[in-house]
Write an enzyme that holds these catalytic residues in place. Sequence first.
Site, short mmCIF file in Angstrom:
data_model
loop_
_atom_site.label_atom_id
_atom_site.label_comp_id
_atom_site.label_asym_id
_atom_site.label_seq_id
_atom_site.Cartn_x
_atom_site.Cartn_y
_atom_site.Cartn_z
N HIS A 61 18.48 -18.35 2.40
CA HIS A 61 19.47 -18.77 1.40
C HIS A 61 20.48 -19.76 1.96
CE1 HIS A 61 18.09 -15.81 -1.61
NE2 HIS A 61 17.65 -15.23 -0.51
N HIS A 114 23.16 -5.95 -1.45
CA HIS A 114 22.08 -6.56 -0.65
C HIS A 114 22.66 -7.02 0.68
CE1 HIS A 114 18.47 -8.85 0.25
NE2 HIS A 114 19.18 -9.95 0.37
#
Length: 255
Positions: A61, A114
């Site tokens: 990411h 997460h």
Amino acid sequence: MPIDVRQFPCFADNYGFLVRDEATGVVASIDTPEPEKIEAALAAAGWRLDLILNTHHHWDHAGGNLALKEKWGARVIGPAGEADKIPGLDEAVGEGEVVQVGASSATVFDTPGHTAGHIAYHFAEDGVAFVGDTLFALGCGRLFEGAPAEMWASLKKLAALPDETVVYCAHEYTEANARFALSLGEENPALAARAAHIFELRATGEPTVPTTIGAERAANPFLRAAEASLAAALGLDGATPVEVFAETRRLKDAF
Ligand code: ZN
Ligand code: FE
């Protein structure tokens, strides 16, 4: 002001997203999964890159931040809760802050679970949300840095968005998520219909992202932890939503 969104596959199962504010031509990349694919998408659209909006620190990411920042001089905006882990970060943002992409704006939600500092970006005027690895089509992110109660609170925040909100999740995990959701045995015609459609799409390699908040509320077991029908299917009648969510996540980790 409307935004134009381009979605493209990266690595084995990530999606990259470019957002262009149509009024000003300002372009943002949501996360930086694979710089080569992001460059290709920019070139195909004839766009330049101005901004990077990170959802969390994982390599798939934020791993392309520095390469893209060097090439384009892009400004990197990312989660305040994990600012020390975001390469090239220029501006740290958190819950309730507003990020401008040209004349369009996104409100930031803290969505820990997460990762500890995970954030989502909601373009309210456009009815679009970029949720990273918090919410997936029929799934949710693994709890690497958070407790079930935190992730459940994060998911409830996203579930409270309008049903028609278009949700861009960062991975194509939907087919496996559908098999898991069906395995729970909840009596849910919406899930049965949705799963059938997903298997059809994936059989021809079609993406199942984006989804919508309404579709997820109807069929995603991780958003349904407060439903008596899911608790019953898990043998957890009377349990709290956090307990039902935690058990659902535990089962998925072992699925
Ligand atoms: Zn991740
Ligand atoms: Fe990821």
